[in-house]
Scaffold this active site. Structure first.
Site, PDB file in Angstrom:
ATOM      1  N   GLY A 203     -20.221 -11.864  -8.623  1.00 23.78           N
ATOM      2  CA  GLY A 203     -20.611 -11.099  -7.430  1.00 23.78           C
ATOM      3  C   GLY A 203     -19.471 -11.047  -6.442  1.00 23.78           C
ATOM      4  O   GLY A 203     -18.310 -11.284  -6.804  1.00 23.78           O
ATOM      5  N   ASN A 204     -19.761 -10.709  -5.225  1.00 24.88           N
ATOM      6  CA  ASN A 204     -18.733 -10.726  -4.167  1.00 24.88           C
ATOM      7  C   ASN A 204     -19.395 -11.019  -2.828  1.00 24.88           C
ATOM      8  O   ASN A 204     -20.618 -11.138  -2.742  1.00 24.88           O
ATOM      9  CB  ASN A 204     -17.944  -9.410  -4.157  1.00 24.88           C
ATOM     10  CG  ASN A 204     -18.839  -8.220  -3.911  1.00 24.88           C
ATOM     11  OD1 ASN A 204     -19.447  -8.115  -2.855  1.00 24.88           O
ATOM     12  ND2 ASN A 204     -18.946  -7.325  -4.898  1.00 24.88           N
ATOM     13  N   PHE A 205     -18.579 -11.124  -1.783  1.00 26.45           N
ATOM     14  CA  PHE A 205     -19.079 -11.605  -0.487  1.00 26.45           C
ATOM     15  C   PHE A 205     -19.687 -10.507   0.396  1.00 26.45           C
ATOM     16  O   PHE A 205     -19.995 -10.753   1.549  1.00 26.45           O
ATOM     17  CB  PHE A 205     -17.955 -12.305   0.290  1.00 26.45           C
ATOM     18  CG  PHE A 205     -17.496 -13.580  -0.358  1.00 26.45           C
ATOM     19  CD1 PHE A 205     -18.392 -14.624  -0.535  1.00 26.45           C
ATOM     20  CD2 PHE A 205     -16.193 -13.737  -0.791  1.00 26.45           C
ATOM     21  CE1 PHE A 205     -17.992 -15.809  -1.127  1.00 26.45           C
ATOM     22  CE2 PHE A 205     -15.777 -14.914  -1.377  1.00 26.45           C
ATOM     23  CZ  PHE A 205     -16.678 -15.957  -1.557  1.00 26.45           C
ATOM     24  N   SER A 206     -19.843  -9.306  -0.119  1.00 25.80           N
ATOM     25  CA  SER A 206     -20.381  -8.227   0.725  1.00 25.80           C
ATOM     26  C   SER A 206     -21.773  -8.593   1.258  1.00 25.80           C
ATOM     27  O   SER A 206     -22.621  -9.092   0.522  1.00 25.80           O
ATOM     28  CB  SER A 206     -20.472  -6.944  -0.100  1.00 25.80           C
ATOM     29  OG  SER A 206     -21.203  -5.975   0.614  1.00 25.80           O
ATOM     30  N   ALA A 271     -20.095  -2.675  -2.303  1.00 26.93           N
ATOM     31  CA  ALA A 271     -18.967  -3.315  -2.990  1.00 26.93           C
ATOM     32  C   ALA A 271     -19.423  -3.540  -4.427  1.00 26.93           C
ATOM     33  O   ALA A 271     -19.974  -4.594  -4.776  1.00 26.93           O
ATOM     34  CB  ALA A 271     -18.627  -4.631  -2.310  1.00 26.93           C
TER      35      ALA A 271
END
Ligand code: CTP
Length: 390
Positions: A203-206, A271
């Site tokens: 995943g990512n930090f969005s 994102a």
């Protein structure tokens, strides 16, 4: 917020309250003390279903209560003063805060609409006309007066517009504030989670905050908004638009192309993970097997496909860059067939992912890049819609 000053036309205001309520407005009423002679607070309270105020303090000898004109002024989306007498117009033009109505007017941050009412010579008097001009220069909307029989028995210009006419001006005012009325807007936001096994993901930090703010602003501008939102911890209970929650890029892709063809505007603020694991382990991957090699395959580029399938939609993308920012973003704008791209640079403190603020450069097709200062994401959303609509 409906302010009534002491003119004979005040007797018509209960029917205006009814008309506004029928349109779904919340109406609160303030009377000047002298207006009580023309219309009763009880009638207005029954029709508005709210307490009616006239003074700075609610009378109670043991426990006087301060009526907060500042809070009232901030509560309103529109302040309507009808009828506005020559005396009230003068007080408003000169900030002569001699009653609760004028204090609320001076505190109001919302647009103000004024329906003057007085005898023809008073209306035509240069001093009164000057006050009206002054009020207009302060940004107030001063409605015209009607022509006809006056309380004095004379005939001429000075009658307050009829309640139905004032209602129509009010509705027109709100519609003109809503340039996206009747338009459909699709927004993607947040991260996507690409599962590795039943408990792990890429995943990512969005946070989804920028896309959420864009959706909110579009709804405020009158649009019918559909937000496709990845995993998030936003409080969406009060969202004035529909939200479709998805997890993976494939799910976002399917959700987007379900409705993209019906849209007037689409903004890709998500994102999206560029890659996903080729296989999804059906059971949790155990340490005993050693360090796993996870083979990745590309996800669909949702925005690029929106660009390929674009018909009449206005299509906006985001670009998060770390070097040669404007050149990379402009290239992305062309490559993905966009109408504009919003550039975030990770070099800017407070910009980009997982913050409440953002600092953007807006690059329109064939336009010079326009940079904005660091602002809350709500303010940035306003700037972006401003740019899209100009
Ligand atoms: N985007 C998308 N689908 C993807 C990847 C990105 O819809 N699979 C959209 C994002 O929502 C954003 C824009 O494309 O509006 C730019 O994403 P970004 O990751 O910055 O660009 P990429 O096209 O992935 O290019 P690169 O990774 O080379 O910078």
């Amino acid at each position: 917020m409906l302010g009534i000053s002491a003119g004979i036309a005040a007797y018509k205001i209960p029917s205006l309250v009814r008309l506004l309520k029928k349109e779904g407005a919340s109406v609160r009423v303030i009377l000047t003390p002298d207006a009580h002679a023309f219309v009763t607070p009880l009638t207005l309270s029954v029709l508005s279903q709210e307490a009616v105020l006239s003074s700075f303090v609610s009378e109670d000898t043991d426990n006087p209560v301060w009526n907060d004109h500042v809070a009232l002024g901030n509560w309103a989306d529109l302040m309507l003063i009808a009828p506005a007498t020559a005396n009230s117009l003068s007080a408003m033009a000169h900030a002569k805060c001699n009653n609760f109505l004028i204090a609320t007017y001076l505190s109001a941050r919302c647009p103000v609409m004024i329906a003057p009412a007085m005898d023809l010579d008073m209306y035509a008097h240069s001093a009164n006309q000057k006050n009206i001009e002054t009020l207009e220069t302060y940004g107030n909307i001063v409605l015209p007066v009607g022509d006809g029989a006056l309380a004095s028995g004379l005939e001429g210009k000075g009658r307050m517009l009829e309640p139905q006419e004032i209602l129509e001006h009010t509705i027109h005012h709100f519609y003109s504030q809503q340039p996206l009325l009747g338009k459909k807007v699709l927004i993607t936001a947040g991260p996507t989670y690409e599962p590795i096994d039943p408990v792990r993901f890429i995943g990512n930090f969005s946070s989804g905050k920028m896309g959420y703010a864009l959706a909110h602003q579009a709804a405020d501008l009158g649009a019918e908004v559909h937000l496709i939102l990845g995993p998030h911890s936003l409080d969406t209970d009060e969202a004035p638009f529909t939200i479709e929650e998805i997890n993976t890029a494939d799910e976002m892709h399917a959700a987007v192309f379900n409705r993209y063809h019906m849209m007037d505007f689409a903004i890709a603020a998500a994102a999206v993970a560029d890659f996903k694991p080729r296989t999804l382990a059906s059971q949790k991957i155990k340490k005993e097997i050693g360090t796993p090699a996870i083979e990745l395959i590309p996800n669909p580029d949702i925005l690029a496909q929106m660009g390929e399938q674009k018909k009449n939609q206005v299509l906006i993308g985001f670009a998060l860059e770390t070097e040669n920012e404007v050149a990379h973003a402009t290239n992305k704008l062309k490559r993905k067939n966009l109408d504009a791209i919003i550039l975030n640079s990770l070099a800017d403190a407070g910009a980009g992912f997982a913050t409440d603020t953002n600092k953007i450069t807006y690059i329109g097709k064939n336009e010079a890049p326009k940079s904005f200062s660091l602002k809350s994401k709500e303010e940035v959303a306003k700037d972006i819609w401003n740019e899209i609509l100009t």
